[in-house]
Design a protein around this motif. Sequence first.
Motif, mmCIF file in Angstrom:
data_model
loop_
_atom_site.group_PDB
_atom_site.id
_atom_site.type_symbol
_atom_site.label_atom_id
_atom_site.label_comp_id
_atom_site.label_asym_id
_atom_site.label_seq_id
_atom_site.Cartn_x
_atom_site.Cartn_y
_atom_site.Cartn_z
ATOM 1 N N GLY A 28 -10.643 -52.005 -16.805
ATOM 2 C CA GLY A 28 -11.401 -50.878 -16.282
ATOM 3 C C GLY A 28 -12.819 -50.841 -16.822
ATOM 4 O O GLY A 28 -13.630 -50.035 -16.391
ATOM 5 N N ALA A 29 -13.124 -51.711 -17.780
ATOM 6 C CA ALA A 29 -14.434 -51.640 -18.442
ATOM 7 C C ALA A 29 -14.941 -53.022 -18.821
ATOM 8 O O ALA A 29 -14.182 -53.853 -19.328
ATOM 9 C CB ALA A 29 -14.335 -50.782 -19.702
ATOM 10 N N VAL A 30 -16.197 -53.246 -18.553
ATOM 11 C CA VAL A 30 -16.869 -54.460 -19.034
ATOM 12 C C VAL A 30 -18.133 -54.007 -19.762
ATOM 13 O O VAL A 30 -18.961 -53.298 -19.188
ATOM 14 C CB VAL A 30 -17.258 -55.413 -17.887
ATOM 15 N N VAL A 31 -18.250 -54.387 -21.028
ATOM 16 C CA VAL A 31 -19.449 -54.064 -21.795
ATOM 17 C C VAL A 31 -20.175 -55.370 -22.120
ATOM 18 O O VAL A 31 -19.558 -56.333 -22.585
ATOM 19 C CB VAL A 31 -19.112 -53.299 -23.090
ATOM 20 N N SER A 101 -9.054 -52.919 -20.810
ATOM 21 C CA SER A 101 -8.446 -51.897 -19.986
ATOM 22 C C SER A 101 -9.259 -50.609 -20.075
ATOM 23 O O SER A 101 -9.548 -49.976 -19.068
ATOM 24 C CB SER A 101 -7.027 -51.655 -20.503
ATOM 25 N N HIS A 102 -9.643 -50.246 -21.296
ATOM 26 C CA HIS A 102 -10.334 -48.971 -21.524
ATOM 27 C C HIS A 102 -11.696 -49.180 -22.170
ATOM 28 O O HIS A 102 -11.884 -50.107 -22.950
ATOM 29 C CB HIS A 102 -9.462 -48.063 -22.379
ATOM 30 N N ARG A 103 -12.608 -48.262 -21.885
ATOM 31 C CA ARG A 103 -13.984 -48.472 -22.296
ATOM 32 C C ARG A 103 -14.190 -48.390 -23.798
ATOM 33 O O ARG A 103 -15.028 -49.099 -24.357
ATOM 34 C CB ARG A 103 -14.919 -47.495 -21.583
ATOM 35 N N LYS A 104 -13.441 -47.518 -24.462
ATOM 36 C CA LYS A 104 -13.624 -47.353 -25.897
ATOM 37 C C LYS A 104 -13.421 -48.690 -26.617
ATOM 38 O O LYS A 104 -14.209 -49.077 -27.475
ATOM 39 C CB LYS A 104 -12.645 -46.292 -26.413
ATOM 40 N N PHE A 107 -16.316 -51.185 -25.831
ATOM 41 C CA PHE A 107 -17.526 -50.888 -26.615
ATOM 42 C C PHE A 107 -17.337 -51.314 -28.077
ATOM 43 O O PHE A 107 -18.200 -51.972 -28.652
ATOM 44 C CB PHE A 107 -17.859 -49.388 -26.562
#
Lengths: 136, 136, 81, 81
Positions: A28-31, A101-104, A107
């Motif tokens: 769900g997240a790519v940083v 999966s998750h942004r936290k 990051f």
Amino acid sequence: MFIEITDRPITPERTMDVSSSVRRDAHGAVVTFNGVIRDHSEGRKVISMEYEAFREMAEKKLRELLEEIKVRWGIEDVAIVHRVGKLEIGETAVVIAVAASHRKTAFEACQYAIDRLKQIVPIWKKEVFEGGEGWV
Amino acid sequence: MFIEITDRPITPERTMDVSSSVRRDAHGAVVTFNGVIRDHSEGRKVISMEYEAFREMAEKKLRELLEEIKVRWGIEDVAIVHRVGKLEIGETAVVIAVAASHRKTAFEACQYAIDRLKQIVPIWKKEVFEGGEGWV
Amino acid sequence: MRIKVKLFARLRELAATGEVDMDVSPGLTAGGLTAMLKEKLPRLGKSLDSAAVAVNGENAQSGVTLKAGDEVAFLPPFSGG
Amino acid sequence: MRIKVKLFARLRELAATGEVDMDVSPGLTAGGLTAMLKEKLPRLGKSLDSAAVAVNGENAQSGVTLKAGDEVAFLPPFSGG
């Protein structure tokens, strides 16, 4: 999951490809972090930077870093590309992409990757500034 | 410094352009966040997502968010693009790019931007999953 | 007086419309409008309770008095990003 | 016995070379090699003090005993990224 030390420019297109390479349907997240040559450093006007690596060891250390991230966050989709050679202002010295999966998590792991890279990976830079140069 | 709510796909190329748009010679760090539709959510198999915005108010709130970041970190080079409409797995719902002199600031401000966006910006999504759909 | 009501997401689907023009009495508050809508469209009930209210695109308290021409939006909890 | 010494960044520039083959006595430690280099190339002195040592690409303590064929690298504080 890959690492690379390269003397070719890390263009915006390359950053795009590196980011795309870590994406999976479960994420769900790519940083993405780009470390860029900036035009100043501790009050000096920077002209360019020369990066040097102990390449074999640096690659080994970058692989260790991926392993640390896998153990700590369970994340396998990480890519790190570090440039060597002479870089001009605005050029990317390092790109790190982390997908999760998750942004936290994404990051945290991305920030850890760059912090840790600076600690354990044998790469050095010489700053060429107005009126001189020096290893930093 | 710009915000946009769009019904056009946020492709990898668009993400690249958004990231490039915030870069200045004084910056040493660019952090880019992509929020992506993932194939699962709380045990359900997700098929697609439908995003809806109260567009005028969402734009106003996004501009407020930029202002908050400017006040808190002194950062002006931030771009936020949020997609609306029907999104498939792997498509980007939101991209946020933050450039700053130092990486710590860029990471903090980027993470703040997505956390805060979720709190104050009137956008909603309906999850279409196997066997049903629902606003989440 | 005439006001415009905007509904989003779940509320829009439950009401089967995103926008309604309404004739209301002067002096009506946002909270009063919420109560009125609940009576008119009982199926919105629970979802209206958890909705925030914005008047002319600005967050508003339920005690605010509406004026002719106001656009009152009911906003379910956000889930963008 | 023969070993290879590698120097990087500031050390490489000060020594005007990145790689030296050296003949040393068996039993020499990494720390002993550091002392030997300082004597041979005094201008490396301070920079050698702040350098880490790697033997065959692995971080090493100064007490480690070198073997024939070892590659010993002197690494100034890193500044990558």
